[in-house]
Structure formats: structure tokens, C-alpha cells
Design an enzyme around this catalytic site. Structure first.
Site, PDB file in Angstrom:
ATOM      1  N   TYR A  30       1.184  28.952  17.364  1.00 20.27           N
ATOM      2  CA  TYR A  30       2.181  27.918  17.667  1.00 20.27           C
ATOM      3  C   TYR A  30       3.491  28.577  18.073  1.00 20.27           C
ATOM      4  O   TYR A  30       3.881  29.605  17.515  1.00 20.27           O
ATOM      5  CB  TYR A  30       2.424  27.027  16.442  1.00 20.27           C
ATOM      6  CG  TYR A  30       1.258  26.109  16.131  1.00 20.27           C
ATOM      7  CD1 TYR A  30       0.968  25.024  16.956  1.00 20.27           C
ATOM      8  CD2 TYR A  30       0.460  26.337  15.007  1.00 20.27           C
ATOM      9  CE1 TYR A  30      -0.107  24.184  16.669  1.00 20.27           C
ATOM     10  CE2 TYR A  30      -0.607  25.492  14.714  1.00 20.27           C
ATOM     11  CZ  TYR A  30      -0.887  24.426  15.553  1.00 20.27           C
ATOM     12  OH  TYR A  30      -1.937  23.605  15.268  1.00 20.27           O
TER      13      TYR A  30
ATOM     14  N   GLU B  92      -5.504  19.521  26.814  1.00 22.35           N
ATOM     15  CA  GLU B  92      -6.092  20.111  25.603  1.00 22.35           C
ATOM     16  C   GLU B  92      -6.818  21.398  25.980  1.00 22.35           C
ATOM     17  O   GLU B  92      -8.023  21.391  26.216  1.00 22.35           O
ATOM     18  CB  GLU B  92      -7.115  19.140  25.005  1.00 22.35           C
ATOM     19  CG  GLU B  92      -6.596  17.749  24.681  1.00 22.35           C
ATOM     20  CD  GLU B  92      -5.870  17.683  23.344  1.00 22.35           C
ATOM     21  OE1 GLU B  92      -6.075  18.604  22.515  1.00 22.35           O
ATOM     22  OE2 GLU B  92      -5.095  16.744  23.143  1.00 22.35           O
TER      23      GLU B  92
ATOM     24  N   ASP C  41     -10.291   2.155  51.728  1.00 26.48           N
ATOM     25  CA  ASP C  41      -8.967   1.589  51.548  1.00 26.48           C
ATOM     26  C   ASP C  41      -7.983   2.768  51.602  1.00 26.48           C
ATOM     27  O   ASP C  41      -8.379   3.916  51.407  1.00 26.48           O
ATOM     28  CB  ASP C  41      -8.931   0.886  50.182  1.00 26.48           C
ATOM     29  CG  ASP C  41      -7.533   0.486  49.797  1.00 26.48           C
ATOM     30  OD1 ASP C  41      -6.900  -0.249  50.564  1.00 26.48           O
ATOM     31  OD2 ASP C  41      -7.059   0.913  48.722  1.00 26.48           O
TER      32      ASP C  41
ATOM     33  N   ASP D  15      -4.033   2.814  50.483  1.00 26.11           N
ATOM     34  CA  ASP D  15      -3.080   2.986  49.373  1.00 26.11           C
ATOM     35  C   ASP D  15      -3.790   2.977  48.027  1.00 26.11           C
ATOM     36  O   ASP D  15      -4.499   2.032  47.709  1.00 26.11           O
ATOM     37  CB  ASP D  15      -2.039   1.859  49.394  1.00 26.11           C
ATOM     38  CG  ASP D  15      -1.232   1.871  50.685  1.00 26.11           C
ATOM     39  OD1 ASP D  15      -0.820   2.966  51.095  1.00 26.11           O
ATOM     40  OD2 ASP D  15      -1.050   0.792  51.280  1.00 26.11           O
TER      41      ASP D  15
ATOM     42  N   THR E 280      -7.466  23.279  20.196  1.00 25.30           N
ATOM     43  CA  THR E 280      -6.880  23.168  21.525  1.00 25.30           C
ATOM     44  C   THR E 280      -5.378  23.379  21.421  1.00 25.30           C
ATOM     45  O   THR E 280      -4.707  22.723  20.617  1.00 25.30           O
ATOM     46  CB  THR E 280      -7.159  21.792  22.156  1.00 25.30           C
ATOM     47  OG1 THR E 280      -6.746  20.775  21.254  1.00 25.30           O
ATOM     48  CG2 THR E 280      -8.635  21.635  22.489  1.00 25.30           C
TER      49      THR E 280
ATOM     50  N   HIS F 183     -11.960  32.394  23.171  1.00 28.20           N
ATOM     51  CA  HIS F 183     -11.761  33.653  22.457  1.00 28.20           C
ATOM     52  C   HIS F 183     -11.538  33.330  20.993  1.00 28.20           C
ATOM     53  O   HIS F 183     -10.955  32.289  20.680  1.00 28.20           O
ATOM     54  CB  HIS F 183     -10.529  34.370  23.035  1.00 28.20           C
ATOM     55  CG  HIS F 183     -10.206  35.672  22.356  1.00 28.20           C
ATOM     56  ND1 HIS F 183     -10.831  36.855  22.689  1.00 28.20           N
ATOM     57  CD2 HIS F 183      -9.329  35.952  21.353  1.00 28.20           C
ATOM     58  CE1 HIS F 183     -10.350  37.824  21.925  1.00 28.20           C
ATOM     59  NE2 HIS F 183      -9.434  37.305  21.102  1.00 28.20           N
TER      60      HIS F 183
HETATM   61  P1  ADP Z   1      -3.275  20.781  17.067  1.00 32.76           P
HETATM   62  O1  ADP Z   1      -3.695  19.396  16.875  1.00 32.76           O
HETATM   63  O2  ADP Z   1      -1.948  21.108  16.476  1.00 32.76           O
HETATM   64  O3  ADP Z   1      -3.359  21.211  18.499  1.00 32.76           O
HETATM   65  P2  ADP Z   1      -5.730  22.207  16.661  1.00 32.76           P
HETATM   66  O4  ADP Z   1      -6.649  21.981  15.531  1.00 32.76           O
HETATM   67  O5  ADP Z   1      -6.155  21.716  18.027  1.00 32.76           O
HETATM   68  O6  ADP Z   1      -4.354  21.632  16.257  1.00 32.76           O
HETATM   69  O7  ADP Z   1      -5.459  23.737  16.725  1.00 32.76           O
HETATM   70  C1  ADP Z   1      -4.725  24.272  17.785  1.00 32.76           C
HETATM   71  C2  ADP Z   1      -4.066  25.555  17.416  1.00 32.76           C
HETATM   72  O8  ADP Z   1      -5.013  26.519  17.025  1.00 32.76           O
HETATM   73  C3  ADP Z   1      -3.380  26.137  18.631  1.00 32.76           C
HETATM   74  O9  ADP Z   1      -2.065  25.645  18.776  1.00 32.76           O
HETATM   75  C4  ADP Z   1      -3.395  27.614  18.338  1.00 32.76           C
HETATM   76  O10 ADP Z   1      -2.238  27.975  17.618  1.00 32.76           O
HETATM   77  C5  ADP Z   1      -4.624  27.809  17.436  1.00 32.76           C
HETATM   78  N1  ADP Z   1      -5.805  28.408  18.091  1.00 32.76           N
HETATM   79  C6  ADP Z   1      -6.603  29.338  17.508  1.00 32.76           C
HETATM   80  N2  ADP Z   1      -7.621  29.690  18.301  1.00 32.76           N
HETATM   81  C7  ADP Z   1      -7.488  28.940  19.432  1.00 32.76           C
HETATM   82  C8  ADP Z   1      -8.261  28.875  20.639  1.00 32.76           C
HETATM   83  N3  ADP Z   1      -9.363  29.620  20.831  1.00 32.76           N
HETATM   84  N4  ADP Z   1      -7.854  27.996  21.607  1.00 32.76           N
HETATM   85  C9  ADP Z   1      -6.752  27.244  21.401  1.00 32.76           C
HETATM   86  N5  ADP Z   1      -6.002  27.271  20.301  1.00 32.76           N
HETATM   87  C10 ADP Z   1      -6.348  28.118  19.302  1.00 32.76           C
HETATM   88  N1  RBF Z   2     -12.414  14.058  24.553  1.00 29.09           N
HETATM   89  C1  RBF Z   2     -13.082  12.948  24.908  1.00 29.09           C
HETATM   90  O1  RBF Z   2     -12.853  11.896  24.336  1.00 29.09           O
HETATM   91  N2  RBF Z   2     -14.007  12.958  25.917  1.00 29.09           N
HETATM   92  C2  RBF Z   2     -14.307  14.093  26.584  1.00 29.09           C
HETATM   93  O2  RBF Z   2     -15.153  14.048  27.507  1.00 29.09           O
HETATM   94  C3  RBF Z   2     -13.654  15.300  26.234  1.00 29.09           C
HETATM   95  N3  RBF Z   2     -13.950  16.452  26.857  1.00 29.09           N
HETATM   96  C4  RBF Z   2     -13.316  17.601  26.476  1.00 29.09           C
HETATM   97  C5  RBF Z   2     -13.638  18.798  27.090  1.00 29.09           C
HETATM   98  C6  RBF Z   2     -13.019  19.996  26.712  1.00 29.09           C
HETATM   99  C7  RBF Z   2     -13.401  21.260  27.383  1.00 29.09           C
HETATM  100  C8  RBF Z   2     -12.046  19.970  25.675  1.00 29.09           C
HETATM  101  C9  RBF Z   2     -11.382  21.242  25.245  1.00 29.09           C
HETATM  102  C10 RBF Z   2     -11.716  18.793  25.065  1.00 29.09           C
HETATM  103  C11 RBF Z   2     -12.344  17.597  25.435  1.00 29.09           C
HETATM  104  N4  RBF Z   2     -12.033  16.383  24.823  1.00 29.09           N
HETATM  105  C12 RBF Z   2     -12.688  15.234  25.191  1.00 29.09           C
HETATM  106  C13 RBF Z   2     -10.835  16.295  23.982  1.00 29.09           C
HETATM  107  C14 RBF Z   2     -11.038  16.406  22.525  1.00 29.09           C
HETATM  108  O3  RBF Z   2     -11.361  15.131  22.074  1.00 29.09           O
HETATM  109  C15 RBF Z   2      -9.676  16.868  22.013  1.00 29.09           C
HETATM  110  O4  RBF Z   2      -9.536  18.212  22.272  1.00 29.09           O
HETATM  111  C16 RBF Z   2      -9.505  16.573  20.570  1.00 29.09           C
HETATM  112  O5  RBF Z   2      -9.380  15.194  20.426  1.00 29.09           O
HETATM  113  C17 RBF Z   2      -8.295  17.249  19.980  1.00 29.09           C
HETATM  114  O6  RBF Z   2      -7.126  16.559  20.263  1.00 29.09           O
HETATM  115 MG    MG Z   3      -4.889  20.648  19.833  1.00 33.10          MG
END
Ligand code: ADP
Ligand code: RBF
Ligand code: MG
Length: 382
Positions: free
Chosen positions: A324, A312, A17, A19, A260, A317
Site C-alpha cells: 500500500y 482491479e 448507428d 452516436d 488486487t 507474482h
Molecule cells: P484491497 O481491497 O485493499 O485492495 P486486497 O485484498 O485486494 O485488498 O489486497 C490488495 C493488496 O494486496 C494490494 O494493495 C497489495 O498491497 C497487496 N498485494 C500482495 N500481493 C499482490 C498481488 N500479487 N497483486 C496485487 N496486490 C497484491
Molecule cells: N468481478 C466480477 O464480478 N466479474 C468478473 O468477470 C471479474 N473478472 C475479473 C478478472 C480479473 C482478472 C480480476 C483481477 C478481477 C475480476 N473481477 C471480476 C473482480 C473481482 O470481483 C474483484 O477483484 C474483487 O471484487 C475485489 O474487489
Molecule cells: Mg483490491
């Protein structure tokens, strides 16, 4: 052997297909409709999109005229809007994986047909902007060349006839429920690639439902497999995104033990729309800190069933503290897998760690490591 098993063994041809399957037409369609409805003092309601997918232009037009109570006939509507669509043809992008699929099948001598409910001129105009597409199709069939369009099987049966193969030797790839219905009614194998998120439950008639063309595993259908996967990763055209790190859902570290660093999606809605949900990896630059390996998900996190599409990124590291507000730059270079749901939090966490290991290794390959020097990663550093 089940019917589907035997179908899978005998596939010789692929019917596509256009579109929503090969081309990202919906973005353009919505842009045009917004302007057009605006001229009538009406506002486009995004929730209507699913009603239009897979319809002929006449059916779609009639539905809009009725839903919005427009003071014009369906044909007047079409006369007004079709030239606006034609003007936009050059802006319609190929969906991720579409060009790769067409070139792969062509290089392996697998015959392809294009079967679209659109009129012939519209199909030709749209594909003319994509190098090598037109000549790759042995057959191009439009809605105006059959008596009844999809969901009738007629267009697919006629395509098989013109390809000179049994209908049971054809594999259909479709984004709409209408197209899936037509393909199954034609007795063909059908892969659905839904173009709207969170709709896969509507596609139970399909033999396989995938998230994007990047997830095609042609060998399942007895077709030549893609050879471009490298150590569990698929190289993609690199793309960039960046901005200050904002607060996310507050569960990355707390619930999963995997932080994340979320970016605001406000200024990036187009970029996020363009990229299929899934797990990707690349390089991350943090102003005043450095450059790190990174793996991330894009999408709705099916395990948590989010309402918004987010990105995310998990930097590979150990940081001593949060960052933040700092400027984060990402260059995304490869794809790993679609987002998935999991039976338990532990299995989700285990999978994300596996994604991390795959990315760690892949990013050392010259193919990906060269992007570590991309100036975009550093441009925000003092
Ligand atoms: P949020 O829901 O606010 O994103 P998280 O629990 O996902 O909270 O934590 C994310 C925060 O953690 C990032 O915004 C950053 O400040 C910090 N952080 C510390 N180590 C890492 C890492 N290895 N990768 C991403 N974020 C990290
Ligand atoms: N969330 C899902 O529900 N399914 C996934 O397959 C999934 N894969 C992920 C893979 C990576 C490498 C990362 C960093 C996140 C993934 N997540 C996935 C998201 C995860 O649920 C999310 O980071 C947390 O909910 C924090 O908001
Ligand atoms: Mg996050």
C-alpha cells in the site's frame, strides 16, 4: 429453424448507428450541455442522459427545455446550442472497436449503411474526422431523410432498400433502446451495445446484447470472423495508468484469495470512461521492486454489483507483504473478455485464474513482451 436462426444465416449487410455506437458522442454532449445550462444558471443533472439517447435533436431539446424549465423555446434552445456542438465535432473519439469493425467489414466486402437520427450535415461533419469511414458506407441515411425517425423502422427499411437487399438480410448494431426497437420493427437482426452501464435489462428486445464492440463475434451472424485475436487475447492500443496503491473493497484476498492493488480513480475518470468494462492485461511496474505481469478487471464487478467503476489489477507474482502507498504503474496492452456475473464465488475465482494463465502466456509473445520496456513503468523508480 427459429426466426432468429434463419436471420443469422442470411445476413449480408450491416447497418450501424453513429452516436453512442461508433462515436463517443455523449461525453461531448454533456460537456456542451453543462456550459449551456450554466448560462441559464442551471446545473446539469447527469441522471438525465438516458432520456436523450436515441432521440431526434428536436425531441431531446424539447425534453431539456421542459425538465429544466428554461425560459426559451425549443428552437431558440437549438439555435443556441447547435453551433456549440459543431465546434466540438473534431473532439469526438471513435469508440473502442469501431474503427476495427468498419475496416474489417470493408476489407471483406460486406456492405455497410450508416443510419442515424442526426441531421445529414452533422453526420458528415462527425465522420469526416475518421479516416476511411465515409467511403466505407454504401449508404448514409439521416433523420431528415425519413418521415419518422427511430423508433420507427423507416430509416432501417430505407437503408435496406438503398443497399438493394431484403430487410431480413440486414444486421443492425445500436446503442439505444429506441434504435433496437426500430431495428426489430424493421424485421432485422439486432445487436445492442448499450452506452450506459448496468442497463442491459432494458434491451431484452435485442437478439444479442454485448458490452462493447470488442465483444462482437461476427461469425455468429454468418459474417467473416475477426482474425486479430491471438491465443485468447485481443491486442489493443496500449494505454497507461498509475499512482499510489490505495485500499480497495477489502475483499480481494479475503473473499477471493486474489489480491488486487487498487488505484485511486479520482484523477482518471476520463481514462476509465474511455475504456469499456472488461478484463485486460499488461505490465505492472512497482517502484523499488520491479516489473511484473498483470491481469485486471475494469468495471462494476457484476458479481458484487459495485456502485463505482474501478480497476482491479492482480500482479502475477507472489509478494511477501502488502505494498500500500507504493507507486504502481500499468501499461495495458490487451483485452480478454467482458466482465461477467457468475453462479458462485468458486466459478468467479476459477475464471479469474484462467484469465491469469491466458495473460501469463500471452505476455511472452513478442507482440506484448516488448512493452515490458516501456519507460512509463520505470519512471517512478529511484
Ligand atoms: P484491497 O481491497 O485493499 O485492495 P486486497 O485484498 O485486494 O485488498 O489486497 C490488495 C493488496 O494486496 C494490494 O494493495 C497489495 O498491497 C497487496 N498485494 C500482495 N500481493 C499482490 C498481488 N500479487 N497483486 C496485487 N496486490 C497484491
Ligand atoms: N468481478 C466480477 O464480478 N466479474 C468478473 O468477470 C471479474 N473478472 C475479473 C478478472 C480479473 C482478472 C480480476 C483481477 C478481477 C475480476 N473481477 C471480476 C473482480 C473481482 O470481483 C474483484 O477483484 C474483487 O471484487 C475485489 O474487489
Ligand atoms: Mg483490491
Amino acid at each position: 429453424m427459429s426466426i432468429i436462426e434463419s436471420l443469422k444465416k442470411s445476413v449480408r449487410c450491416v447497418i450501424l448507428d453513429l452516436d453512442g455506437t461508433l462515436l463517443k458522442t455523449d461525453g461531448i454532449a454533456v460537456d456542451v450541455l453543462k456550459v449551456f445550462l450554466g448560462n441559464y444558471g442551471k446545473q446539469w443533472d447527469g441522471r438525465e442522459v438516458h432520456k436523450l439517447l436515441g432521440k431526434t435533436k428536436f425531441e431531446a431539446a424539447a425534453a431539456i427545455v421542459e425538465d429544466y424549465g428554461l425560459p426559451c423555446s425549443t428552437s431558440e434552445f437549438l439555435r443556441g446550442i447547435l453551433p456549440m456542438f459543431s465546434d466540438q465535432c473534431c473532439n469526438i473519439k471513435a469508440l473502442p472497436g469501431a474503427d476495427r469493425l468498419i475496416k474489417h467489414l470493408r476489407n471483406h466486402g460486406v456492405s455497410m449503411a450508416l443510419a442515424s437520427n442526426s441531421p445529414k450535415e452533422s453526420i458528415e461533419a462527425k465522420i469526416s474526422y475518421h479516416d476511411g469511414w465515409e467511403s466505407s458506407f454504401s449508404v448514409i441515411l439521416s433523420g431528415d431523410e425519413v418521415r419518422t425517425g427511430k423508433p420507427s423502422p423507416e430509416i432501417f427499411l430505407e437503408a435496406a432498400k438503398r443497399l438493394n437487399v431484403e430487410h431480413s438480410s440486414c444486421l443492425v448494431i445500436e446503442d439505444s433502446v429506441t434504435g433496437v426497437t426500430a431495428g426489430k420493427a424493421a424485421g432485422m437482426g439486432v445487436i445492442a451495445v448499450p452506452s450506459l452501464p448496468k442497463q442491459s435489462h432494458l434491451y431484452t428486445a435485442a437478439d444479442e446484447v454485448i458490452n462493447s464492440l470488442l465483444d462482437l463475434r461476427l461469425e455468429k451472424w454468418g459474417l467473416p470472423p475477426f482474425k486479430d485475436w491471438v491465443e485468447g487475447t485481443l491486442p489493443i492500443d496500449p494505454w497507461c495508468i498509475g499512482g499510489p496503491v490505495i485500499k480497495g473493497f477489502g475483499r480481494g484476498s479475503k473473499v477471493l484469495g486474489i489480491p488486487t492493488a487498487n488505484l485511486s480513480t479520482e484523477n482518471y475518470s476520463d481514462l476509465l470512461m474511455e475504456h469499456p468494462a472488461g478484463v485486460y492485461f499488461g505490465w505492472a511496474g512497482l517502484s523499488s521492486r520491479g516489473i511484473y505481469k498483470m491481469v485486471m478487471s475494469i468495471g462494476w464487478n457484476p458479481y458484487f454489483d459495485n456502485k463505482e467503476k474501478t480497476i482491479e489489477p492482480w500482479l502475477l507474482h507472489d509478494f511477501k507483504e502488502d505494498f500500500y502507498g507504493e507507486e504502481l504503474r500499468l501499461v495495458i496492452v490487451g483485452y480478454i473478455r467482458p466482465e461477467a456475473n457468475f453462479p458462485s464465488l468458486e466459478s468467479l475465482v476459477a475464471k479469474i485464474h484462467e484469465d491469469g494463465r491466458i495473460s501469463e502466456r500471452a505476455l511472452d509473445l513478442p507482440l506484448y513482451s516488448s512493452y515490458k520496456n516501456d519507460p512509463f513503468l520505470r519512471s517512478s523508480q529511484p
